[in-house]
Scaffold this active site. Structure first.
Site, short mmCIF file in Angstrom:
data_model
loop_
_atom_site.label_atom_id
_atom_site.label_comp_id
_atom_site.label_asym_id
_atom_site.label_seq_id
_atom_site.Cartn_x
_atom_site.Cartn_y
_atom_site.Cartn_z
N PHE A 24 45.42 63.01 69.42
CA PHE A 24 45.42 64.05 70.44
C PHE A 24 46.73 64.02 71.21
CE2 PHE A 24 41.16 65.91 70.50
CZ PHE A 24 40.57 65.11 69.55
N GLU A 38 35.30 55.53 76.06
CA GLU A 38 35.28 54.13 75.61
C GLU A 38 33.97 53.46 76.00
OE1 GLU A 38 38.93 51.40 75.53
OE2 GLU A 38 37.80 50.64 77.25
N HIS A 83 39.08 45.28 71.57
CA HIS A 83 40.03 45.58 72.64
C HIS A 83 40.86 44.34 72.94
CE1 HIS A 83 41.64 46.73 76.52
NE2 HIS A 83 41.09 47.93 76.44
N TYR A 143 50.77 63.28 76.72
CA TYR A 143 50.84 62.47 75.51
C TYR A 143 51.69 63.12 74.43
CZ TYR A 143 47.26 59.42 77.37
OH TYR A 143 46.57 58.54 78.14
#
Lengths: 330, 286
Positions: free
Chosen positions: A99, A281, A211, A104
């Site tokens: 994305f 998340e 993570h 971004y």
């Protein structure tokens, strides 16, 4: 007269044999199990690789198998050449969603260039770049068998909004298009770059990544959503690993089910006026407790360059680009 | 369900390899949590087949095999025993738990024990081509001169599994008793091979077991036409097959042991499926 009859006979034979051939091809492809009469006559498969050592003392290493027998993939646990040889004949196409929304967008070029160098070399790859500004997607040269499609999205002003919509957009994209184009699909965050090979060792029915901030932490300290009102709620005595939202994937049908499930949970929360602590998340982690991944990637596949690298992680393959998270969220 | 947290920096077993180079789990005690696995598998409502050949005098092993399977094999799941035998009348009556049944499949015997062993591949592959195979999700193929003495459950289930031969799990590959003559279809050169699998315990999904047994049967037919018989018969062909088509799980020697031949090593925390002593003079060719 003679030639006319001959022509007639030939004219009838041709479509007859053609339809027989079509029938044969159809039957061949329909059979659920294709039979290989003897053994695969493919000497390339037999590599002179080192014999696996069954009894060996391993003083410092990562856990290699989850309690539900999913492999935890890290450098040294697999033979990359062997896996390449096992997977390449399957003629797979691997999709990647990314994305490039809001701030971004600048990361796309770096992501794509590093992916071209390190991601699934030798496989067919299809990048799906979700962006509200298709014209701003840079032109990056792609290797043979590798394609890029730009998927136009709405422009969202808040970072959280983007994060919450991702699951929905991925599931819709799979249903509408990707299920026909790819066998496996990875959903990766844009603000990351590949630094070392990422290959077929990562393929599996449903794949999660640990993570980097929490792989040596007790589950009570995982940043799960802890409010019971949320569908992403995880109790203190639940949880296996804390998985990162920046990397997940698997067989495309499974990724559809997974993202749809997360999206429904996010909608339920929205109806109750609650947003989970770490947005998607949190929901991803909730779902991975009840629908455990069949393969887990070590933090080599999802690293944060700001952290010092522990000796147990030998090869960082995918990590953050240098940036200030706070700058992007404002 | 509450269970201890898996810790990424704390391997469950430091003394053994738990993952093959192609990322198939190697199953040892301590590597899996059976409660988590049972929760996953019960949702799938599976039926597991267990095939066993009781030909000629080997029928005497059946009672102990079945009774011990009732205690330890896939307890709580739907199980169908498929007993291939040339003496259906001598199949013992063994009380079976709920959801568990037994089917007797009459087969012919062969004069040589090597052929009795090798023809199992043909018989299993033909059996799997019948409609009854649709009822099964997984098929486990076992030798009959054995007994279960500890848990053997869903941790073994996977598309294709083989079991490490207890006599060779510490050996180098050039000491494996693979077929070494290039004229045989089962030939494996000295610098190749992952493990030495034993023919007494293998299995997987119906599709994969069918593919394996059919391939082995056809390879043995080629060998027969070329007047060669592999050194360890069906086991040699099984090993060739699993070299080229890697199993998705490998079972440790916990799943195949022989206390009469080998002492119990510390690396095995459990002995689940063990050989029953047989008097060879009494058993062979009768």
């Amino acid at each position: 007269m003679f030639h006319w009859k001959l022509a007639l006979v030939l004219g009838l034979c041709l479509p007859a044999s053609l339809s027989l051939w079509v029938l044969w091809v159809y039957v061949e492809n329909w059979m659920p199990v294709s039979y290989i009469p003897y053994y695969l006559p493919c000497p390339e498969i037999l590599l002179e690789y080192l014999q696996p050592k069954l009894l060996e003392q391993r003083p410092t290493e990562l856990l290699m198998l989850t309690p539900w027998l999913a492999p935890i993939v890290s450098e040294g646990t697999f033979n990359p050449e062997l896996l390449q040889h096992l997977y390449q004949p399957l003629n797979l196409t691997i999709g990647v969603t990314m994305f490039a929304v809001g701030k971004y967008r600048p990361f796309v070029q770096h992501f794509l260039e590093s992916a071209e160098e390190f991601f699934m070399r030798g496989f067919q790859v299809h990048y799906y770049i979700f962006t509200p500004k298709p014209e701003a997607v840079p032109s990056v040269p792609l290797g043979p068998g590798r394609h890029l499609s730009v998927i136009p999205t709405q422009d969202h002003s808040h970072w959280e909004e983007i994060s919450m919509r991702r699951m929905e957009m991925i599931s819709k994209h799979i249903a509408g298009r990707a299920h026909r184009e790819v066998d496996y699909l990875f959903c990766l965050h844009a603000d990351m770059t590949f630094r070392n090979p990422w290959g077929p060792e990562t393929l599996g029915d449903m794949v999660a990544a640990i993570h980097p901030g929490y792989f040596s932490v007790l589950r009570q300290q995982f940043p799960y959503e802890r409010r019971r009102a949320s569908t992403a709620y995880v109790a203190d005595n639940e949880g296996d690993f804390y998985y990162g939202g920046a990397v997940f994937g698997g067989r495309v049908a499974n990724v559809y089910e997974f993202t749809r499930g997360c999206h429904m949970a996010i909608l339920a929360d929205k109806a109750n006026g609650i947003v989970a602590a770490w947005q998607e998340e949190s929901h991803l982690n909730r779902r991975f407790i009840s629908h455990k991944p069949s393969k887990v990637l070590s933090p080599e596949y999802l690293w944060d360059d700001r952290k010092p690298r522990p000796p147990s992680l030998k090869l960082i393959r995918f990590s953050t680009l240098d940036k200030e998270t706070s700058v992007l969220r404002s | 369900m509450v269970y201890p947290q898996p810790m990424a920096l704390t391997p469950a077993r430091r003394d053994v390899l738990v993952l093959t180079p192609w990322l198939a789990p190697i199953i040892w005690e301590g590597t899996f949590n059976i409660d988590i696995l049972n929760e996953q598998f019960r949702l799938q409502n599976i039926t597991v087949g267990l095939s066993v050949f009781a030909v000629k005098k080997y029928i005497t092993f059946l009672r102990l095999f079945l009774e011990s399977a009732e205690q330890h094999f896939m307890v709580g799941y739907r199980v169908t025993y498929y007993v291939f035998t040339d003496r259906p009348a001598d199949v013992p009556q063994v009380g079976l738990g709920p959801g568990r049944r037994l089917a007797v499949l009459p087969v012919r015997s062969y004069p040589r024990w090597q052929d009795v062993s090798m023809r199992r591949m043909q018989m299993i592959s033909q059996f799997l081509e019948q409609p009854s195979r649709q009822q099964m999700d997984y098929l486990v193929c076992a030798d009959v001169d054995m007994k279960f003495q500890d848990h053997v459950g869903v941790e073994i289930l996977t598309p294709l599994f083989g079991t490490l031969h207890p006599g060779f799990y510490t050996s180098k590959r050039d000491a494996f008793t693979y077929e070494r003559r290039p004229q045989s279809q089962a030939y494996i050169p000295h610098d190749q091979g992952d493990f030495y699998y034993m023919g007494a315990f293998f299995g997987g999904s119906v599709a994969e077991v069918h593919r394996l047994t059919k391939a082995c049967h056809e390879a043995m037919a080629v060998d027969r036409a070329n007047n060669i018989e592999a050194v360890w018969h069906d086991e040699s062909h099984l090993n060739k097959y699993l070299l080229l088509r890697k199993p998705t799980k490998v079972l440790s020697p916990e799943y195949l042991w022989d206390l009469h031949m080998l002492p119990w090593p510390s690396v095995l925390k459990k002995l689940r499926f063990v050989a029953v002593h047989k008097n060879h003079q009494e058993i062979w060719n009768r």
